[in-house]
Design a protein around this motif. Structure first.
Motif, PDB file in Angstrom:
ATOM      1  N   PHE A 525     101.416  11.358  11.902  1.00 61.25           N
ATOM      2  CA  PHE A 525     101.869  12.628  11.342  1.00 61.25           C
ATOM      3  C   PHE A 525     102.948  12.374  10.289  1.00 61.25           C
ATOM      4  N   VAL A 526     102.861  13.081   9.183  1.00 61.90           N
ATOM      5  CA  VAL A 526     103.887  13.016   8.141  1.00 61.90           C
ATOM      6  C   VAL A 526     104.479  14.413   8.012  1.00 61.90           C
ATOM      7  N   LEU A 527     105.707  14.590   8.500  1.00 61.53           N
ATOM      8  CA  LEU A 527     106.352  15.897   8.541  1.00 61.53           C
ATOM      9  C   LEU A 527     107.661  15.873   7.779  1.00 61.53           C
ATOM     10  N   SER A 528     108.019  17.007   7.205  1.00 64.71           N
ATOM     11  CA  SER A 528     109.324  17.152   6.568  1.00 64.71           C
ATOM     12  C   SER A 528     109.877  18.529   6.922  1.00 64.71           C
ATOM     13  N   VAL A 529     111.130  18.551   7.394  1.00 60.55           N
ATOM     14  CA  VAL A 529     111.762  19.793   7.830  1.00 60.55           C
ATOM     15  C   VAL A 529     112.167  20.618   6.610  1.00 60.55           C
ATOM     16  N   THR A 530     111.841  21.908   6.651  1.00 59.13           N
ATOM     17  CA  THR A 530     112.177  22.793   5.535  1.00 59.13           C
ATOM     18  C   THR A 530     113.044  23.971   5.956  1.00 59.13           C
ATOM     19  N   GLY A 531     113.234  24.181   7.256  1.00 61.29           N
ATOM     20  CA  GLY A 531     114.050  25.288   7.729  1.00 61.29           C
ATOM     21  C   GLY A 531     114.419  25.097   9.178  1.00 61.29           C
ATOM     22  N   HIS A 532     115.028  26.118   9.776  1.00 59.16           N
ATOM     23  CA  HIS A 532     115.469  25.986  11.160  1.00 59.16           C
ATOM     24  C   HIS A 532     114.319  26.083  12.146  1.00 59.16           C
ATOM     25  N   ASP A 533     113.137  26.552  11.701  1.00 58.11           N
ATOM     26  CA  ASP A 533     111.982  26.597  12.595  1.00 58.11           C
ATOM     27  C   ASP A 533     110.677  26.271  11.872  1.00 58.11           C
ATOM     28  N   THR A 534     110.761  25.709  10.672  1.00 54.22           N
ATOM     29  CA  THR A 534     109.561  25.387   9.895  1.00 54.22           C
ATOM     30  C   THR A 534     109.630  23.969   9.358  1.00 54.22           C
ATOM     31  N   PHE A 535     108.460  23.392   9.172  1.00 53.22           N
ATOM     32  CA  PHE A 535     108.357  22.103   8.495  1.00 53.22           C
ATOM     33  C   PHE A 535     107.000  22.027   7.804  1.00 53.22           C
TER      34      PHE A 535
END
Length: 634
Positions: A525-535
């Motif tokens: 998995f390649v994930l990046s956090v964008t908010g307090h409950d989203t990525f």
């Protein structure tokens, strides 16, 4: 001889008491929020830094305290809730023991500002390790603001036992959810590291549920209400089709106090009997109103366990209330109890099975026929061929048992087909007792002796009888070992998405992803956090089932939480098992060609334990000729 028994100083006694009351940052959050509710607050703010290790602050607009009360609240057994022993049997407040503030002040640096509506100035008190450091008058808003800094700073051993920030934050969110659920008429906000996590306006219980758990809960709520002279029950239950494998969304409140009670949970589960699949749990938020004289809440320091003087009556009323709600809302489930939660999905496209041949992959990529499923009947050329030549599946099966015994079998005789190349697998088999079974499958006419039943089971003719393989369980064993290797070597292959997907989760699930992000990254998995409950999902593991990324991650988290609740596994083992079970469910019920079946069987036998899944379920069973003859009483 000198006396050896002595009275402990208050500071030490408070630290001992803190061991029961203050177990982690979430314990402090619970106690402070409940104090604000008892103070009659209409708005409560919770501010967290570093999952509560650095700062826990609760600000309310309640009654506030006088200078004397502010000083007294940090003393042991100082409380405004009870006066006489009879009051213990009439408690309707959240707190009553007078231990929480003293325990918190014993293991942290506390700063409190408070002012009553009738006072012009408030009071500021600073206290560290039960010792008052400062007390002075200050200008402040009506209500109380308490800051708890550097929890367990003077008890290093306890601080070292705290878990990682995502784990501790999950516990804080659990406590926040319980308190805010039980008080929908109060406005709550939660900030973590300057980021807003929750902003819950005052309103009805149904809106509070939707605000906490997501908009999709609007569809599944069924109101539940029952009034009797002894006890009343109100709240909401979830529709059967929305039940989950994991616990955690089941809430009981007795006189607005969150409680844990397995007996009452059984009452709800029995009301759902026959409507939900075994091993799943429905959503419910139920409030029990009962005269305090009939319950005892002074059972456990955390006050989450209570005793009823007539538990059977409460059980019957709760069960009846839930059944009444089910009948009133006509909640008839449309579930197939033969299926598994891991492979029930609206998308049935299994063209990227990890056991496809190269030729099939090329055909699918170029627009050729993809793998069909039991659910889709598209009259494709492949399906027409199968229908025309169905009788070929039974060719060669009319031989007698003597023929099988005389036939020499060797692995070299096993015909995979010209274009087939087995997927490489480096795990060496440790199941020596299976080796003979592998040899027994070496028929030249393997295409005639290997076939599927209902796209779920693989049947293969062997020397001693018939080998029956559970297709889903076989995938689970193979994928588990594949994922375990990736986690050990940190080399999981990733398939980059052409269009990255934004995934939004509940705050609890979001922090669970943060907790296991290293493990799922090693899977691919390649994930990046964008908010307090989203990525943003930029890549998924190669050979993943064709599934919506949101559903894939939610399913992985649900399986992870289920394992976490029922098994004691480390994170890597849990992630490998969860991903394998989730993926196997998607791959486990579709049509396979003979080449794919042979590849699946060979890789199963190449695994370290071919006979069982990681959770101990059987993957295969041999039915001997004697057992089959016994069916016909021969």
């Amino acid at each position: 001889m000198l006396d050896i028994i002595q009275l402990l100083p208050d500071s030490i006694a408070n630290q001992i008491a803190a061991g029961e009351v203050v177990q982690r940052p979430a314990s402090v959050v619970k106690e402070l929020l409940e104090n604000s509710i008892d103070a009659g607050a209409s708005t409560i703010q919770l501010i967290i830094r570093e999952a509560g290790k650095t700062l826990i602050q609760v600000i309310d607009d309640g009654l506030g305290m006088s200078e004397t009360d502010a000083r007294m609240c940090f003393e042991r057994h100082a409380t405004s809730k009870i006066r006489t022993s009879e009051d213990l049997f009439k408690i309707r407040t959240m707190g009553f023991r007078g231990e929480a503030m003293a325990s918190i002040a014993a293991v942290a640096q506390v700063e409190m500002r408070t002012r009553r509506k009738t006072d012009e100035l408030g009071i500021l008190i600073k206290i560290e390790a039960s010792e008052i450091k400062a007390q002075e008058a200050v200008a402040t808003e009506q209500g109380t603001s308490i800051q708890v800094k550097n929890l367990f700073y003077n008890v290093p051993a306890r601080r070292n036992f705290l878990k990682s920030n995502p784990v501790e934050m999950r516990h804080i969110l659990d406590e926040f959810q319980r308190v805010s659920l039980s008080n929908p008429e109060i406005t709550f906000t939660l900030h973590h590291n300057d980021s807003e996590v929750y902003n819950l306006p005052a309103g009805k219980l149904s809106r509070r549920i939707v605000d906490l758990f997501g908009k999709n809960y609007r569809e599944q709520l069924a109101s539940c209400e029952e009034e009797t002279s002894f006890v009343s029950v109100r709240g909401y239950v979830g529709k059967p089709e929305f039940s989950k494998k994991t616990r955690g969304e089941q809430f009981f409140f007795a006189n607005n106090r969150y409680i844990k009670n397995g007996y009452l949970n059984h009452a709800v589960m029995s009301a759902f009997e026959g409507m939900i699949a075994e091993g799943t749990h429905p959503f419910y938020v139920l409030f029990i109103e009962i005269d305090p004289i009939h319950i005892d809440i002074n059972v456990h320091p955390t006050k989450t366990e209570i005793k009823f003087d007539d538990e059977r009556t409460v059980y019957a009323i709760v069960q009846a209330a839930v059944r009444k709600a089910m009948s009133q809302h006509n909640l008839t489930p449309s579930l197939d109890f033969e299926t598994d939660v891991n492979f029930t999905n609206n998308i049935f496209n299994f063209g990227n099975s990890p056991f496809q041949t190269k030729q099939q992959s090329a055909e699918t990529f170029n627009g050729g026929p993809a793998v069909t499923t039991a659910i889709r009947h598209d009259n494709s050329p492949r399906e027409r061929t199968n229908l025309t030549n169905w009788n070929k599946l039974y060719e060669g099966l009319n031989r007698t048992s003597d023929d099988f015994e005389r036939k020499e079998v060797s692995q070299a005789n096993f015909d995979f087909g010209k274009d087939f190349e087995p997927t490489p697998f480096t795990m060496k088999s440790k199941a020596n007792d299976i080796s003979d079974m592998r040899l027994q499958r070496g028929f030249k006419d393997s295409e005639a002796t290997t076939f599927q039943i209902h796209n779920r089971y693989i049947v293969s003719q062997v020397k001693s009888g018939m080998l029956l393989i559970d297709q889903r369980a076989a995938y689970e064993r193979i994928l588990y070992e594949k994922f375990s290797q990736h986690l050990q070597k940190n080399d999981g292959a990733s398939q980059q998405l052409l269009f990255p997907t934004t995934v939004t989760l509940t705050p609890v699930d979001f922090h669970l992803v943060l907790e296991i992000q290293e493990e799922i990254r090693n899977l691919g998995f390649v994930l990046s956090v964008t908010g307090h409950d989203t990525f943003v999902v930029n890549g998924i593991p190669a050979d993943s089932p064709d599934e919506n990324e949101q559903a894939m991650i939610e399913g992985l988290l649900e399986q992870f939480k289920d394992n976490e609740a029922n098994l004691h596994l480390d994170k890597s083992e849990n992630v490998a098992r969860s991903m394998a079970k989730r993926s196997a469910g998607r791959f486990g019920i579709h049509a396979l060609t003979v080449l794919e079946m042979n590849a699946l069987v060979e890789q199963l036998f190449a695994s370290s334990n071919p006979s069982y899944t990681p959770s101990g379920e059987l993957t295969m069973k041999i039915l001997s000729l004697e057992e089959m003859a016994g069916v016909f009483l021969r």
